[in-house]
Design an enzyme around this catalytic site. Structure first.
Site, short mmCIF file in Angstrom:
data_model
loop_
_atom_site.label_atom_id
_atom_site.label_comp_id
_atom_site.label_asym_id
_atom_site.label_seq_id
_atom_site.Cartn_x
_atom_site.Cartn_y
_atom_site.Cartn_z
N THR A 192 2.29 -3.64 -11.18
CA THR A 192 1.19 -3.61 -12.14
C THR A 192 1.06 -2.24 -12.79
O THR A 192 0.52 -2.12 -13.89
CB THR A 192 -0.12 -4.01 -11.44
OG1 THR A 192 0.02 -5.33 -10.91
CG2 THR A 192 -1.31 -3.98 -12.38
N TYR A 201 8.02 -3.89 0.34
CA TYR A 201 7.48 -4.67 -0.76
C TYR A 201 8.41 -5.87 -0.94
O TYR A 201 9.53 -5.72 -1.42
CB TYR A 201 7.44 -3.78 -2.01
CG TYR A 201 6.74 -4.34 -3.23
CD1 TYR A 201 6.23 -5.63 -3.29
CD2 TYR A 201 6.59 -3.53 -4.35
CE1 TYR A 201 5.60 -6.10 -4.42
CE2 TYR A 201 5.96 -3.99 -5.50
CZ TYR A 201 5.47 -5.27 -5.52
OH TYR A 201 4.84 -5.74 -6.66
N LYS A 234 3.91 -5.60 1.94
CA LYS A 234 3.18 -6.26 0.85
C LYS A 234 4.00 -7.48 0.47
O LYS A 234 5.12 -7.35 -0.03
CB LYS A 234 3.00 -5.35 -0.36
CG LYS A 234 2.25 -6.06 -1.48
CD LYS A 234 2.46 -5.43 -2.84
CE LYS A 234 1.81 -6.33 -3.90
NZ LYS A 234 2.15 -5.91 -5.28
N VAL A 243 -3.36 -6.81 -2.15
CA VAL A 243 -2.95 -5.83 -3.16
C VAL A 243 -2.96 -6.56 -4.51
O VAL A 243 -1.92 -7.03 -4.98
CB VAL A 243 -1.56 -5.25 -2.84
CG1 VAL A 243 -1.21 -4.11 -3.80
CG2 VAL A 243 -1.50 -4.76 -1.39
#
Length: 317
Positions: free
Chosen positions: A57, A145, A173, A220
């Site tokens: 993001t 991630y 994540k 998240v």
């Protein structure tokens, strides 16, 4: 290449709402540091528990190294220890990641976030070596991630739990969209005291209460830039066992999330979603410009106005 010849630090599990911070840009594609600090203040006022800079993001894949450094220095200096700051050190291979990690360590971040290697075709043993190499040479908590849509490798639950047991990973994540695999990691951690501090964080904006009910530690959410208060309310409700309130908040956020589609089919989902997040922040007076990095296609005035309608319907304008 050594940054610190230390094992990653063991600490309590990271929990709560840790939004991936958008990177405000000027119309000529420089980092807008004034807008960035206002965004950080907006997120802190919203009750977030940490910040993740230089994630998807944040447009990390679009930012040159000089922009990455400005983001790191600006955010860590402004936060000044109020909440943990995690830094994405995302790049194709371990040696490139270590260059980013060195800059992040010097900026004073609290943890690092890395994907599996990409572009090259990697074997699971090479993915394991990638994470072990990063962890051994940085001395900061390292979070995996899991983003197969972008790196084309799914991180297996057994590998994550093994790396957690060995002190390599502090958490994950999970942006894989595979809720069954996420639950498998949560269950695999449940009865193992040696990895009780391993944080499992969902990257889905839309199934947060389900992930928390399964035992995830936090979220998240990219949409958390736009409405951090909403995700903080959702997390508090779930933490208090008020699943009805958590469900209601999640359903409101689900409707708000539809703003990510305002630019489609004129552009891809990435341009539309990241442009919509920035348009929402612009309309809310938090950032000065809704500029996204090239070659993403910018939203036009009509699409930005449609973002405003979603904000109004959700009580944010």
């Amino acid at each position: 290449m050594t940054i610190h010849e230390l094992s990653p630090q063991r600490s309590a599990a990271l929990t709560g709402v840790i939004p991936p911070v958008s990177t405000p840009l000027t119309p000529d594609y420089e980092v807008d540091t004034a807008s960035l600090t206002r965004l950080v203040d907006h997120l802190l006022a919203g009750g977030v528990d940490g910040l993740f800079v230089l994630g998807s993001t944040s447009e990390v894949a679009f930012l040159p190294d000089s922009h990455r450094k400005i983001v790191l220095d600006t955010v860590t200096h402004h936060v000044a220890g109020q909440v943990p700051v995690l830094a994405g050190v995302i790049d194709m291979t371990a040696l490139r990641v270590l260059d980013h990690a060195r800059v992040a360590v010097e900026a004073g971040v609290d943890g690092l976030v890395a994907t599996a290697p990409f572009y090259t075709r990697t074997h699971p043993a090479e993915i394991e070596l990638h994470f072990r190499t990063i962890a051994a040479q940085t001395g900061l908590p390292l979070y995996a991630y899991d983003l197969p849509v972008s790196v084309h490798s799914k991180l297996g639950g057994d590998l994550l739990l093994e790396l957690a047991s060995d002190g390599v990973l502090a958490g994950v994540k999970d942006s894989s969209g595979d809720e069954g695999a996420l639950r498998g990691v949560i269950l695999g951690r449940r009865d193992r005291r040696d990895i009780a501090s391993f944080s499992v964080l969902t990257g889905s904006e839309l199934t947060v209460e389900t992930a928390l009910w399964m035992g995830a530690d936090g979220v998240v959410p990219g949409l958390g830039n736009v409405d951090p208060h909403g995700y903080a309310r959702l997390f508090r409700a779930a933490s208090n066992g008020d699943w009805e309130a958590a469900r209601a908040e999640q359903e409101r956020l689900l409707q708000l999330f539809e703003l990510v589609n305002v630019g489609r089919p004129r552009m891809g989902l990435g341009s539309s979603a990241l442009g919509a997040f920035k348009a929402a922040l612009y309309l809310r007076g938090i950032i000065d410009h809704p500029t996204t990095a090239v070659p993403q296609i910018p939203l036009n005035d009509d699409e930005i106005a449609r973002v405003g309608k979603y904000l109004s319907a959700s009580g944010l304008l």
